[in-house]
Design a protein around this motif. Structure first.
Motif, mmCIF file in Angstrom:
data_model
loop_
_atom_site.group_PDB
_atom_site.id
_atom_site.type_symbol
_atom_site.label_atom_id
_atom_site.label_comp_id
_atom_site.label_asym_id
_atom_site.label_seq_id
_atom_site.Cartn_x
_atom_site.Cartn_y
_atom_site.Cartn_z
ATOM 1 N N ARG A 86 0.832 -1.205 0.000
ATOM 2 C CA ARG A 86 0.000 0.000 0.000
ATOM 3 C C ARG A 86 0.866 1.255 0.000
ATOM 4 N N TRP A 87 1.918 1.286 0.833
ATOM 5 C CA TRP A 87 2.803 2.450 0.922
ATOM 6 C C TRP A 87 3.662 2.608 -0.326
ATOM 7 N N ILE A 88 3.983 1.509 -0.969
ATOM 8 C CA ILE A 88 4.879 1.564 -2.129
ATOM 9 C C ILE A 88 4.131 1.903 -3.410
ATOM 10 N N LEU A 89 2.938 1.343 -3.598
ATOM 11 C CA LEU A 89 2.225 1.518 -4.864
ATOM 12 C C LEU A 89 0.970 2.372 -4.771
ATOM 13 N N LEU A 90 0.072 2.021 -3.866
ATOM 14 C CA LEU A 90 -1.253 2.638 -3.860
ATOM 15 C C LEU A 90 -1.214 4.116 -3.462
ATOM 16 N N ILE A 91 -0.529 4.434 -2.385
ATOM 17 C CA ILE A 91 -0.525 5.824 -1.901
ATOM 18 C C ILE A 91 0.154 6.761 -2.892
ATOM 19 N N PRO A 92 1.358 6.449 -3.425
ATOM 20 C CA PRO A 92 1.933 7.353 -4.426
ATOM 21 C C PRO A 92 1.068 7.488 -5.681
ATOM 22 N N PHE A 93 0.479 6.374 -6.124
ATOM 23 C CA PHE A 93 -0.403 6.434 -7.300
ATOM 24 C C PHE A 93 -1.603 7.328 -7.019
ATOM 25 N N ALA A 94 -2.232 7.153 -5.862
ATOM 26 C CA ALA A 94 -3.394 7.975 -5.512
ATOM 27 C C ALA A 94 -3.011 9.445 -5.395
ATOM 28 N N CYS A 95 -1.835 9.728 -4.844
ATOM 29 C CA CYS A 95 -1.383 11.121 -4.736
ATOM 30 C C CYS A 95 -1.164 11.729 -6.117
ATOM 31 N N LEU A 96 -0.543 10.990 -7.022
ATOM 32 C CA LEU A 96 -0.297 11.514 -8.372
ATOM 33 C C LEU A 96 -1.599 11.771 -9.121
ATOM 34 N N VAL A 97 -2.542 10.850 -9.015
ATOM 35 C CA VAL A 97 -3.829 11.048 -9.682
ATOM 36 C C VAL A 97 -4.562 12.231 -9.057
ATOM 37 N N ALA A 98 -4.498 12.361 -7.734
ATOM 38 C CA ALA A 98 -5.157 13.476 -7.061
ATOM 39 C C ALA A 98 -4.518 14.806 -7.455
ATOM 40 N N MET A 99 -3.198 14.828 -7.624
ATOM 41 C CA MET A 99 -2.528 16.066 -8.053
ATOM 42 C C MET A 99 -2.944 16.442 -9.474
ATOM 43 N N GLY A 100 -3.052 15.466 -10.353
ATOM 44 C CA GLY A 100 -3.540 15.741 -11.702
ATOM 45 C C GLY A 100 -4.964 16.252 -11.678
ATOM 46 N N ALA A 101 -5.780 15.662 -10.828
ATOM 47 C CA ALA A 101 -7.155 16.138 -10.683
ATOM 48 C C ALA A 101 -7.169 17.545 -10.099
ATOM 49 N N GLY A 102 -6.232 17.846 -9.202
ATOM 50 C CA GLY A 102 -6.141 19.178 -8.623
ATOM 51 C C GLY A 102 -5.854 20.240 -9.673
ATOM 52 N N VAL A 103 -4.980 19.920 -10.617
ATOM 53 C CA VAL A 103 -4.701 20.854 -11.711
ATOM 54 C C VAL A 103 -5.964 21.070 -12.541
ATOM 55 N N PHE A 104 -6.690 19.994 -12.804
ATOM 56 C CA PHE A 104 -7.955 20.100 -13.537
ATOM 57 C C PHE A 104 -8.956 20.964 -12.765
ATOM 58 N N PHE A 105 -9.089 20.715 -11.462
ATOM 59 C CA PHE A 105 -10.037 21.475 -10.648
ATOM 60 C C PHE A 105 -9.621 22.939 -10.526
ATOM 61 N N LEU A 106 -8.326 23.222 -10.528
ATOM 62 C CA LEU A 106 -7.867 24.609 -10.501
ATOM 63 C C LEU A 106 -8.264 25.321 -11.794
ATOM 64 N N GLY A 107 -8.168 24.608 -12.909
ATOM 65 C CA GLY A 107 -8.647 25.176 -14.177
ATOM 66 C C GLY A 107 -10.145 25.389 -14.161
ATOM 67 N N ALA A 108 -10.892 24.449 -13.595
ATOM 68 C CA ALA A 108 -12.341 24.597 -13.500
ATOM 69 C C ALA A 108 -12.710 25.759 -12.575
ATOM 70 N N ALA A 109 -11.943 25.941 -11.502
ATOM 71 C CA ALA A 109 -12.204 27.067 -10.598
ATOM 72 C C ALA A 109 -11.936 28.392 -11.290
ATOM 73 N N SER A 110 -10.960 28.411 -12.185
ATOM 74 C CA SER A 110 -10.682 29.659 -12.903
ATOM 75 C C SER A 110 -11.785 29.975 -13.910
ATOM 76 N N VAL A 111 -12.491 28.961 -14.381
ATOM 77 C CA VAL A 111 -13.636 29.201 -15.261
ATOM 78 C C VAL A 111 -14.834 29.679 -14.437
ATOM 79 N N ALA A 112 -15.010 29.116 -13.241
ATOM 80 C CA ALA A 112 -16.173 29.447 -12.423
ATOM 81 C C ALA A 112 -16.029 30.772 -11.682
ATOM 82 N N SER A 113 -14.809 31.144 -11.340
ATOM 83 C CA SER A 113 -14.606 32.345 -10.531
ATOM 84 C C SER A 113 -13.736 33.353 -11.273
ATOM 85 N N PRO A 114 -14.235 34.549 -11.491
ATOM 86 C CA PRO A 114 -13.415 35.557 -12.163
ATOM 87 C C PRO A 114 -12.163 35.932 -11.375
#
Length: 159
Positions: free
Chosen positions: A3-31
């Motif tokens: 879990r510490w070697i594979l799952l957690i780093p993978f989940a963190c990387l996917v969450a960071m990619g999603a964070g970049v997406f959500f930051l772009g979505a927030a820039s569309v929603a909020s001037p």
């Protein structure tokens, strides 16, 4: 251990990619968030080209600006999800609400601490802070979907 070697780093990387997406979505929603992201980059490019046109070497200014952008990216996207992931795994707190809330709180507070905001934020700054909180909460939720929810299997019942 897997879990510490594979799952957690993978989940963190996917969450960071999603964070970049959500930051772009927030820039569309909020001037205000759009002005922070898009307007800041536009002003940076204008300043760098203005320096180059006037005969001044723009390299030091560009390095400083991109270093600040990198630090802000670390404070908004990377550090909150990693800190909450490690903390939640160490203390076995796998609640989606806790992971989303703590990640959102860190995503909103770390940039403020880094910039040393020593006064009450203006209404526009509050809108940016709330947008960053929502981006962090969504990032924490994505991490929880991958690594937190039911991860590790069922715990044995204690007598």
């Amino acid at each position: 251990m897997l879990r510490w070697i594979l799952l957690i780093p993978f989940a963190c990387l996917v969450a960071m990619g999603a964070g970049v997406f959500f930051l772009g979505a927030a820039s569309v929603a909020s001037p205000a968030v759009a002005m922070l992201i898009g307007g800041g980059i536009e002003r940076l490019i204008d300043i760098l080209f203005g320096l180059a046109e006037s005969g001044v070497d723009p390299a030091p200014a560009a390095q400083a600006a991109f270093a600040l952008i990198g630090k802000l990216g670390m404070a908004i996207i990377v550090a909150p999800v990693v800190l909450v992931a490690v903390g939640s795994e160490l203390f076995r707190l796998r609640s989606g609400l806790l992971q989303s809330g703590f990640t959102g709180l860190l995503a909103a507070l770390l940039p403020l601490a880094m910039l040393r905001l020593s006064r009450a934020p203006s209404p526009v700054e509050l809108q940016i802070i709330s947008g960053l909180f929502l981006v962090g909460a969504a990032t924490g939720f994505v991490y929880w979907l991958i690594a937190g929810r039911g991860a590790g299997g069922e715990r044995p019942a204690q007598p």
